[in-house]
Structure formats: structure tokens, C-alpha cells
Design a protein around this motif. Structure first.
Motif, PDB file in Angstrom:
ATOM      1  N   ILE A 138     -44.532 -20.060  78.194  1.00 21.08           N
ATOM      2  CA  ILE A 138     -45.934 -20.130  78.614  1.00 21.08           C
ATOM      3  C   ILE A 138     -46.327 -18.910  79.433  1.00 21.08           C
ATOM      4  N   CYS A 139     -45.540 -18.590  80.486  1.00 20.82           N
ATOM      5  CA  CYS A 139     -45.902 -17.455  81.347  1.00 20.82           C
ATOM      6  C   CYS A 139     -45.101 -16.196  81.034  1.00 20.82           C
ATOM      7  N   GLY A 140     -43.965 -16.337  80.338  1.00 24.03           N
ATOM      8  CA  GLY A 140     -43.151 -15.186  79.968  1.00 24.03           C
ATOM      9  C   GLY A 140     -42.140 -14.743  81.010  1.00 24.03           C
ATOM     10  N   ASN A 141     -42.131 -15.380  82.181  1.00 17.00           N
ATOM     11  CA  ASN A 141     -41.185 -15.007  83.237  1.00 17.00           C
ATOM     12  C   ASN A 141     -39.846 -15.702  83.042  1.00 17.00           C
ATOM     13  N   GLU A 142     -38.810 -15.142  83.688  1.00 17.45           N
ATOM     14  CA  GLU A 142     -37.475 -15.721  83.593  1.00 17.45           C
ATOM     15  C   GLU A 142     -37.432 -17.125  84.194  1.00 17.45           C
ATOM     16  N   ILE A 143     -36.517 -17.927  83.675  1.00 15.83           N
ATOM     17  CA  ILE A 143     -36.285 -19.280  84.178  1.00 15.83           C
ATOM     18  C   ILE A 143     -34.908 -19.305  84.826  1.00 15.83           C
ATOM     19  N   ASP A 144     -34.808 -19.906  85.998  1.00 12.83           N
ATOM     20  CA  ASP A 144     -33.512 -20.087  86.654  1.00 12.83           C
ATOM     21  C   ASP A 144     -32.922 -21.393  86.110  1.00 12.83           C
ATOM     22  N   TYR A 145     -32.017 -21.272  85.161  1.00 12.97           N
ATOM     23  CA  TYR A 145     -31.426 -22.452  84.519  1.00 12.97           C
ATOM     24  C   TYR A 145     -30.444 -23.181  85.431  1.00 12.97           C
ATOM     25  N   GLY A 146     -30.169 -22.617  86.610  1.00  8.34           N
ATOM     26  CA  GLY A 146     -29.258 -23.244  87.557  1.00  8.34           C
ATOM     27  C   GLY A 146     -29.939 -24.235  88.488  1.00  8.34           C
ATOM     28  N   ILE A 147     -31.251 -24.310  88.467  1.00  4.10           N
ATOM     29  CA  ILE A 147     -31.968 -25.254  89.334  1.00  4.10           C
ATOM     30  C   ILE A 147     -31.648 -26.668  88.871  1.00  4.10           C
ATOM     31  N   THR A 148     -31.130 -27.466  89.787  1.00  5.14           N
ATOM     32  CA  THR A 148     -30.746 -28.828  89.427  1.00  5.14           C
ATOM     33  C   THR A 148     -31.789 -29.867  89.815  1.00  5.14           C
ATOM     34  N   ASP A 149     -32.710 -29.514  90.698  1.00  2.58           N
ATOM     35  CA  ASP A 149     -33.767 -30.440  91.104  1.00  2.58           C
ATOM     36  C   ASP A 149     -34.856 -30.422  90.034  1.00  2.58           C
ATOM     37  N   HIS A 150     -34.928 -31.483  89.239  1.00  2.00           N
ATOM     38  CA  HIS A 150     -35.886 -31.507  88.130  1.00  2.00           C
ATOM     39  C   HIS A 150     -37.341 -31.514  88.600  1.00  2.00           C
ATOM     40  N   LEU A 151     -37.596 -31.761  89.881  1.00  2.00           N
ATOM     41  CA  LEU A 151     -38.962 -31.736  90.407  1.00  2.00           C
ATOM     42  C   LEU A 151     -39.366 -30.360  90.934  1.00  2.00           C
ATOM     43  N   ASP A 152     -38.421 -29.431  90.987  1.00  2.00           N
ATOM     44  CA  ASP A 152     -38.724 -28.069  91.423  1.00  2.00           C
ATOM     45  C   ASP A 152     -39.717 -27.460  90.427  1.00  2.00           C
TER      46      ASP A 152
ATOM     47  N   GLN B 210     -40.311 -25.156  73.203  1.00  4.80           N
ATOM     48  CA  GLN B 210     -39.984 -23.907  73.867  1.00  4.80           C
ATOM     49  C   GLN B 210     -39.570 -24.189  75.306  1.00  4.80           C
ATOM     50  N   ALA B 211     -38.817 -23.272  75.879  1.00  3.07           N
ATOM     51  CA  ALA B 211     -38.442 -23.373  77.281  1.00  3.07           C
ATOM     52  C   ALA B 211     -39.675 -23.086  78.133  1.00  3.07           C
ATOM     53  N   ALA B 212     -39.761 -23.767  79.282  1.00  7.67           N
ATOM     54  CA  ALA B 212     -40.887 -23.544  80.189  1.00  7.67           C
ATOM     55  C   ALA B 212     -40.496 -23.911  81.608  1.00  7.67           C
ATOM     56  N   HIS B 213     -41.228 -23.347  82.562  1.00  2.81           N
ATOM     57  CA  HIS B 213     -41.111 -23.800  83.951  1.00  2.81           C
ATOM     58  C   HIS B 213     -41.841 -25.138  84.041  1.00  2.81           C
ATOM     59  N   ARG B 214     -41.384 -25.998  84.918  1.00  2.00           N
ATOM     60  CA  ARG B 214     -42.045 -27.292  85.097  1.00  2.00           C
ATOM     61  C   ARG B 214     -43.513 -27.097  85.449  1.00  2.00           C
ATOM     62  N   SER B 215     -43.810 -26.155  86.371  1.00  2.00           N
ATOM     63  CA  SER B 215     -45.198 -25.948  86.796  1.00  2.00           C
ATOM     64  C   SER B 215     -46.068 -25.417  85.654  1.00  2.00           C
ATOM     65  N   CYS B 216     -45.524 -24.536  84.837  1.00  3.82           N
ATOM     66  CA  CYS B 216     -46.291 -24.005  83.696  1.00  3.82           C
ATOM     67  C   CYS B 216     -46.585 -25.112  82.689  1.00  3.82           C
ATOM     68  N   ASN B 217     -45.578 -25.939  82.431  1.00  4.44           N
ATOM     69  CA  ASN B 217     -45.742 -27.037  81.478  1.00  4.44           C
ATOM     70  C   ASN B 217     -46.789 -28.033  81.976  1.00  4.44           C
ATOM     71  N   ARG B 218     -46.783 -28.306  83.278  1.00  3.22           N
ATOM     72  CA  ARG B 218     -47.764 -29.244  83.837  1.00  3.22           C
ATOM     73  C   ARG B 218     -49.172 -28.647  83.775  1.00  3.22           C
ATOM     74  N   THR B 219     -49.282 -27.334  83.972  1.00  2.00           N
ATOM     75  CA  THR B 219     -50.587 -26.678  83.880  1.00  2.00           C
ATOM     76  C   THR B 219     -51.099 -26.706  82.445  1.00  2.00           C
ATOM     77  N   LYS B 220     -50.213 -26.428  81.492  1.00  2.00           N
ATOM     78  CA  LYS B 220     -50.597 -26.452  80.075  1.00  2.00           C
ATOM     79  C   LYS B 220     -50.965 -27.872  79.651  1.00  2.00           C
ATOM     80  N   SER B 221     -50.230 -28.845  80.180  1.00  3.32           N
ATOM     81  CA  SER B 221     -50.455 -30.251  79.888  1.00  3.32           C
ATOM     82  C   SER B 221     -50.393 -30.486  78.387  1.00  3.32           C
ATOM     83  N   ASP B 222     -51.371 -31.188  77.840  1.00  2.00           N
ATOM     84  CA  ASP B 222     -51.361 -31.474  76.406  1.00  2.00           C
ATOM     85  C   ASP B 222     -52.376 -30.625  75.653  1.00  2.00           C
TER      86      ASP B 222
END
Length: 96
Positions: free
Chosen positions: A26-40, A64-76
Motif C-alpha cells: 500500500i505505502c511501499g515502505n519496508e515492513i519489520d517482520y519481527g514485530i510480534t505485537d499484532h496490534l502494532d 499483498q503484504a501491508a502494515h496494519r495501519s495502511c491496511n486499516r486506512t485502505k479498509s475495504d
């Protein structure tokens, strides 16, 4: 409209996408795949490119892979119906 999802397939697709550690679709930035808190807000989630309630499929080629915040912004919304978080608008106007 609620759409039923198969959690076994979801988990398999999630692992398959994460293997290559792609940037956020969605935003094109890197994702930290090590984040374990799914609410981050920067945690890795899987986004349906074409939302299920808009006729998209629950197949890996529609995910596609996405940040949680980007996915929530995109919504449906469809890909061309949302503004990515952090979008920068450029102008040629100068104020000095």
C-alpha cells in the motif's frame, strides 16, 4: 456483508507472502517482520488487493503484504479509491 474465511488457508498465504519479505503493497515502505505485537500499527498483515466484499478472491494472487495501519486506512476500498498513509504532495509553488 460478512465473508467466511478459511483460517488454514489464511495462515498458509500469510507465511507464503512473508517468506520473501516484500515491502508494504500500500505505502511501499519496508515492513519489520519481527514485530510480534499484532496490534502494532507497523505490524505485518495481509491485505486483499481487491476486497472480498467487492468481488475479490481469497487467493494468494489477490493478497499483498501491508502494515496494519495502511491496511486499516485502505479498509475495504479498491486500490484506486484510497490515499496511502504518508502520501507526499509536491508543488512547484515557492513561498519565498
Amino acid at each position: 456483508m460478512s465473508v467466511g474465511r478459511n483460517t488454514t488457508i489464511r495462515d498458509r498465504h500469510r507465511k507464503q507472502i512473508a517468506r520473501s519479505k516484500p515491502p508494504c503493497g500500500i505505502c511501499g515502505n519496508e515492513i519489520d517482520y519481527g514485530i510480534t505485537d499484532h496490534l502494532d500499527p507497523m505490524a505485518y498483515v495481509v491485505d486483499h488487493i481487491i476486497p472480498l466484499n467487492a468481488g475479490g478472491s481469497d487467493t494468494v494472487d489477490n493478497k499483498q503484504a501491508a502494515h496494519r495501519s495502511c491496511n486499516r486506512t485502505k479498509s475495504d476500498h479498491l486500490p484506486d479509491q484510497h490515499t496511502p498513509a504518508g502520501r507526499v504532495f509536491e508543488t512547484t509553488r515557492r513561498w519565498w
